[in-house]
Design a protein around this motif. Structure first.
Motif, short mmCIF file in Angstrom:
data_model
loop_
_atom_site.label_atom_id
_atom_site.label_comp_id
_atom_site.label_asym_id
_atom_site.label_seq_id
_atom_site.Cartn_x
_atom_site.Cartn_y
_atom_site.Cartn_z
N ARG A 1 49.71 -32.51 96.79
CA ARG A 1 49.74 -32.30 95.33
C ARG A 1 48.46 -32.85 94.69
N SER B 1 60.18 -26.50 98.99
CA SER B 1 60.57 -26.83 97.62
C SER B 1 59.37 -27.34 96.83
N SER B 2 58.56 -28.21 97.46
CA SER B 2 57.36 -28.74 96.80
C SER B 2 56.36 -27.63 96.51
N ASN C 1 57.05 -24.46 95.95
CA ASN C 1 57.56 -23.65 94.84
C ASN C 1 57.36 -24.31 93.48
N GLU C 2 57.29 -25.66 93.48
CA GLU C 2 57.16 -26.39 92.22
C GLU C 2 55.69 -26.67 91.85
N ASP C 3 54.76 -26.40 92.76
CA ASP C 3 53.36 -26.74 92.53
C ASP C 3 52.65 -25.60 91.79
N LYS C 4 52.37 -25.81 90.51
CA LYS C 4 51.74 -24.78 89.68
C LYS C 4 50.30 -24.50 90.14
#
Length: 436
Positions: free
Chosen positions: A243, A368-369, A371-374
């Motif tokens: 991230r 999951s991470s 999918n959440e990382d813009k």
């Protein structure tokens, strides 16, 4: 040159004697003297790195070249281990390392350095140690060369040439030392006989690892809960570092400054030019009050997966040698099954299923991470590289699992282990269903 001439050989000899006599209470003046010695390597290190990196990239576009100056605590540790060593004559205070994609590429770079010696700004001094042809007792493999500049500067820079596979093994030893509070790298068998032999066997080519060796690797991995212990730290750090990497948008950088401290949390910066990166390296180096481990690395093709694998001892995110451990565990399962060693089969097969469930859980967290990382979703480069990384991780586990189960076929001689396997598979499927 001032820093190099500031102290005499007698000054450095007395410094070593003082440190060895009382390593727990080193005077501030002695620490400043060590720091002065380290700083004096700036110019020769930068020149040699730049020239060797240029050749390495011509040989192998996937090569990774790096340099570092030894930490003060590492210099002190070496002074204590080698009572006759004079600190200013140590051959590895500063060093460059080239990590090549294969052993063949490693030797190609080595031979080019020898052929082009007249055009290089440095000369090779002393004995060349080829630990690939003649590995150390621990299993360590690399080519070590000492070099000095042709302008008369006598400070030696150590050059290490190694393949990515050999590098992954070496970094795993360092990671084991860190997470298990050991000193395998320094003390070998004396630190821990099990883990020393475990790593030595992992260094061997697969064709040289016997059935008995595979049983030992499997037993040691189970005894020390090795894959889960290291994998848990890797997975936790991996997502945080990924991230951070995506947020910084470093895809146009080629030089990276990486540092880690005792907390194991990495910090990195990206640069487009060597000059800016080198300046930042020494600024961080001079103000290194926490004695963090700092390395400057060059990556022609910016790729988080590549840099995290090559520097897993800095990022604590992943190491490909773990795949070898899982492969040998699967071989131990197969061997125990074929020999109808039911108790042994149960032990190894259950461990394999436990590691598989652990691995799958971490993969789900990564998806999951993702999918959440813009930042990843908005960048084709980041999205493609991360997607490929996830696919490769799943593919590696799937390949090992399928290959193993193909060899666990039913027949009357193996009816007992086969029955145990089916029972464990049923329990495993329920466990996985609860995960997803």
């Amino acid at each position: 040159m001032e820093e190099n001439n500031k102290y005499s050989n007698k000054d450095y000899k007395r410094l070593g004697d003082r440190i060895r006599s009382n390593p727990e209470q080193i005077a501030d003046e002695d620490l400043r003297m060590l720091q002065s010695l380290r700083l004096s390597y700036k110019e020769p290190l930068a020149i040699i790195f730049k020239s060797i990196e240029r050749i390495a990239y011509k040989v192998d576009h996937d090569s990774i070249c790096t340099y570092r100056v030894k930490r003060i605590e590492s210099i002190i540790s070496k002074l204590i281990r080698f009572p006759e060593m004079q600190v200013n004559r140590a051959e590895d205070i500063a060093g460059c390392r080239c990590i090549m994609s294969s052993t063949e590429k490693t030797y190609e770079l080595y031979n080019r350095l020898l052929r082009n010696k007249d055009r290089l700004p440095f000369v090779i001094k002393g004995t060349i140690h080829d630990y690939i042809k003649e590995p150390k007792k621990s299993g360590y493999r690399s080519i070590h060369i000492n070099a000095v500049l042709k302008d008369g500067d006598n400070r030696r820079i150590e050059i290490q040439l190694r393949s990515l596979e050999h590098h992954n093994w070496a970094t795993l030893v360092e990671i084991t030392d860190l997470l298990y509070s050991m000193k395998l790298k320094e003390h070998g068998q004396a630190a821990n006989q099990d883990l020393f032999e475990f790593h030595r066997l992992l260094s061997l080519p697969s064709q040289d690892v016997s059935k008995k060796d595979k049983y030992f690797i499997a037993d040691t991995a189970i005894k020390y809960n090795y894959v889960e212990t290291i994998g848990d730290v890797f997975a936790r750090n991996y997502l945080d570092v990924r991230r951070q990497w995506n947020r910084m948008k470093l895809q146009h950088c080629h030089f990276f400054l990486i540092s880690t401290g005792s907390d194991g949390i990495p910090d990195f910066m990206g640069f487009t030019s060597f000059e800016d990166a080198e300046q930042a390296y020494f600024a961080k180096f001079i103000n290194n009050d926490e004695n963090r481990n700092i390395v400057l690395t060059h990556l022609q093709r910016t790729d988080f997966t590549k840099i995290s694998v090559a520097y897993s001892n800095y990022f604590l995110t992943f190491n490909n040698t773990l795949i070898h451990i899982l492969l040998y565990l699967s071989d131990a399962v197969t061997n125990a099954y074929r020999q109808n060693k039911v108790t042994l089969f149960d032990r190894y097969y259950q461990s394999f299923l436990d590691i598989t469930a652990f691995w799958m859980q971490k993969q789900l967290l990564e998806v999951s991470s993702f999918n959440e990382d813009k930042n990843a979703r908005n960048s084709l480069i980041l999205r493609t590289e991360w997607t490929n990384s996830i696919k490769n991780g799943i593919s590696a586990l799937r390949h090992i699992t399928i290959k193993m189960h193909r060899q666990l076929s039913f027949d009357l001689f193996h009816i007992v282990p086969y029955y145990h396997m089916k029972k464990k598979q049923k329990q495993f499927k329920s466990r996985i269903a609860s995960l997803s």
